[in-house]
Design a protein around this motif. Structure first.
Motif, PDB file in Angstrom:
ATOM      1  N   LYS A  77       0.956  -1.317  -0.140  1.00 17.99           N
ATOM      2  CA  LYS A  77      -0.073  -0.056   0.107  1.00 17.99           C
ATOM      3  C   LYS A  77       0.996   1.374   0.008  1.00 17.99           C
ATOM      4  O   LYS A  77       0.501   2.324  -0.700  1.00 17.99           O
ATOM      5  CB  LYS A  77      -1.004   0.098   1.133  1.00 17.99           C
ATOM      6  N   SER A  78       1.954   1.122   0.770  1.00 17.89           N
ATOM      7  CA  SER A  78       2.831   2.419   0.547  1.00 17.89           C
ATOM      8  C   SER A  78       3.462   2.688  -0.641  1.00 17.89           C
ATOM      9  O   SER A  78       3.461   3.878  -1.075  1.00 17.89           O
ATOM     10  CB  SER A  78       3.809   2.249   1.841  1.00 17.89           C
ATOM     11  N   LEU A  79       3.905   1.504  -1.406  1.00 15.37           N
ATOM     12  CA  LEU A  79       4.530   1.706  -2.451  1.00 15.37           C
ATOM     13  C   LEU A  79       3.432   2.421  -3.639  1.00 15.37           C
ATOM     14  O   LEU A  79       3.581   3.056  -4.339  1.00 15.37           O
ATOM     15  CB  LEU A  79       5.137   0.492  -2.961  1.00 15.37           C
ATOM     16  N   ARG A  80       2.115   1.898  -3.510  1.00 16.13           N
ATOM     17  CA  ARG A  80       1.196   2.385  -4.361  1.00 16.13           C
ATOM     18  C   ARG A  80       0.871   3.686  -4.107  1.00 16.13           C
ATOM     19  O   ARG A  80       0.775   4.661  -4.947  1.00 16.13           O
ATOM     20  CB  ARG A  80      -0.134   1.613  -4.218  1.00 16.13           C
ATOM     21  N   GLU A  81       0.893   4.078  -3.043  1.00 18.88           N
ATOM     22  CA  GLU A  81       0.831   5.722  -2.379  1.00 18.88           C
ATOM     23  C   GLU A  81       1.727   6.361  -2.911  1.00 18.88           C
ATOM     24  O   GLU A  81       1.616   7.716  -3.323  1.00 18.88           O
ATOM     25  CB  GLU A  81       0.415   5.843  -0.907  1.00 18.88           C
ATOM     26  N   LEU A  82       2.912   5.691  -3.285  1.00 20.88           N
ATOM     27  CA  LEU A  82       4.128   6.600  -3.787  1.00 20.88           C
ATOM     28  C   LEU A  82       4.081   6.746  -5.300  1.00 20.88           C
ATOM     29  O   LEU A  82       4.872   7.331  -5.683  1.00 20.88           O
ATOM     30  CB  LEU A  82       5.435   5.991  -3.193  1.00 20.88           C
ATOM     31  N   GLY A  83       2.933   6.177  -5.775  1.00 22.05           N
ATOM     32  CA  GLY A  83       2.977   6.355  -7.291  1.00 22.05           C
ATOM     33  C   GLY A  83       3.272   5.105  -8.054  1.00 22.05           C
ATOM     34  O   GLY A  83       3.333   4.916  -9.179  1.00 22.05           O
ATOM     35  N   HIS A  84       4.058   4.193  -7.486  1.00 28.42           N
ATOM     36  CA  HIS A  84       4.407   2.881  -8.061  1.00 28.42           C
ATOM     37  C   HIS A  84       3.160   1.895  -8.334  1.00 28.42           C
ATOM     38  O   HIS A  84       3.066   1.001  -7.539  1.00 28.42           O
ATOM     39  CB  HIS A  84       5.568   2.050  -7.260  1.00 28.42           C
ATOM     40  N   VAL A  85       2.382   2.114  -9.675  1.00 30.97           N
ATOM     41  CA  VAL A  85       1.277   1.348  -9.613  1.00 30.97           C
ATOM     42  C   VAL A  85       1.459   0.223 -10.887  1.00 30.97           C
ATOM     43  O   VAL A  85       0.551  -0.322 -11.304  1.00 30.97           O
ATOM     44  CB  VAL A  85       0.039   2.546  -9.991  1.00 30.97           C
TER      45      VAL A  85
END
Length: 282
Positions: A77-85
């Motif tokens: 979830k943290s990585l997704r929130e950083l824009g890594h989608v």
């Protein structure tokens, strides 16, 4: 000694409320977090951030991870929130969880404790890890067969423990799943609650999200090594917490009295639980 514990548990049957179900965390709960597996998984997170996401160094990845994990409580979830989608979640989980057999070994004391718990209520795993990797770990620990279902990151989607939304989503599904289990038992054709088919959960039940009201005292138990997860479950749904003492508690506990709200054990074994929570064996 076992006979004495058993007699105490039997004597408590008439004075304790019937348990509806129990939830178990995986990492740091069903195996000790100090065994190195959690550390290895964390190291692979930073390797993933460097090799797959373009971070310059491991140290840079650690700094950013710590900042974001504090806010989101799950690395994916943290990585997704950083824009890594763009990366696939399956790739992430396989990379970061690695080969659990390098660190995990069966613990017969834990298995025996789970096996001795009353068969009148189901047991579920609730972890922020993906289900595939969680089941691999449970299989390696030789306890997968002791649980009726595994809830993980795939089921919770954009939410995760300790959010109220994540707990509510899981508890609603548990309610529907237990209704399906009761249907299987009442048919008299199969006592195996593991055999419940997804089709037993109707579309009407699927659509009926509803609001999960708080449980009565000691109706539902949750085993966790994370204090913040227990606090959320208790405050939002009155779930009785059993806190596994260890590294996670030491990291989260700021010296407050919060941890004293919960039963505390070193690990889920008969010698501790039959004395401290006899209703689980009634």
């Amino acid at each position: 000694l076992y006979k004495w514990f058993t007699l105490r548990a039997m004597g408590a049957q008439n004075t304790t409320k019937k348990v509806k179900f129990a939830l178990f965390d995986l990492d740091g709960c069903l195996y000790p977090i100090e065994n190195g597996y959690e550390h290895a998984c964390r190291a692979r997170v930073f390797e993933f951030m460097v090799s797959q996401l373009g971070y310059e160094t491991i140290d840079k990845a650690k700094t950013i991870w710590k900042r974001e994990f504090t806010k989101h409580n799950q690395t994916l979830k943290s990585l997704r929130e950083l824009g890594h989608v763009r990366f696939k979640k399956e790739t992430y989980w396989e990379f970061t969880r690695g080969d659990c057999s390098q660190h995990l070994e069966p613990d017969e004391q834990v298995r025996e404790c789970l096996r001795k718990m009353s068969k009148s209520f189901p047991k579920f795993v609730l972890t922020n890890c993906a289900e595939t990797e969680a089941k691999q770990a449970l299989e390696r620990l030789n306890i997968l067969d002791q649980f009726d279902y595994v809830y993980g990151a795939d089921f919770m989607g954009d939410t995760c423990k300790p959010s109220k939304e994540a707990f509510g989503k899981v508890l609603r599904d548990v309610k529907r799943r237990m209704k399906a289990m009761d249907g299987v038992r009442s048919d008299g054709t199969d006592d195996d609650v593991h055999s419940v088919d997804e089709d037993d959960i109707t579309e009407e039940e699927e659509a009926n999200e509803g609001i999960q009201e708080p449980f009565d005292d000691d109706e539902v138990f949750m085993f966790e090594d994370s204090l913040k997860n227990l606090v959320s479950a208790k405050d939002n749904f009155n779930i009785t917490g059993v806190l596994i003492k260890g590294k996670t508690l030491a990291e989260e506990n700021d010296g407050s009295e919060v941890s004293k709200r919960f039963v505390q054990i070193d690990k889920p074994v008969l010698s501790e639980l039959m004395e401290k929570v006899p209703s689980l064996f009634a």
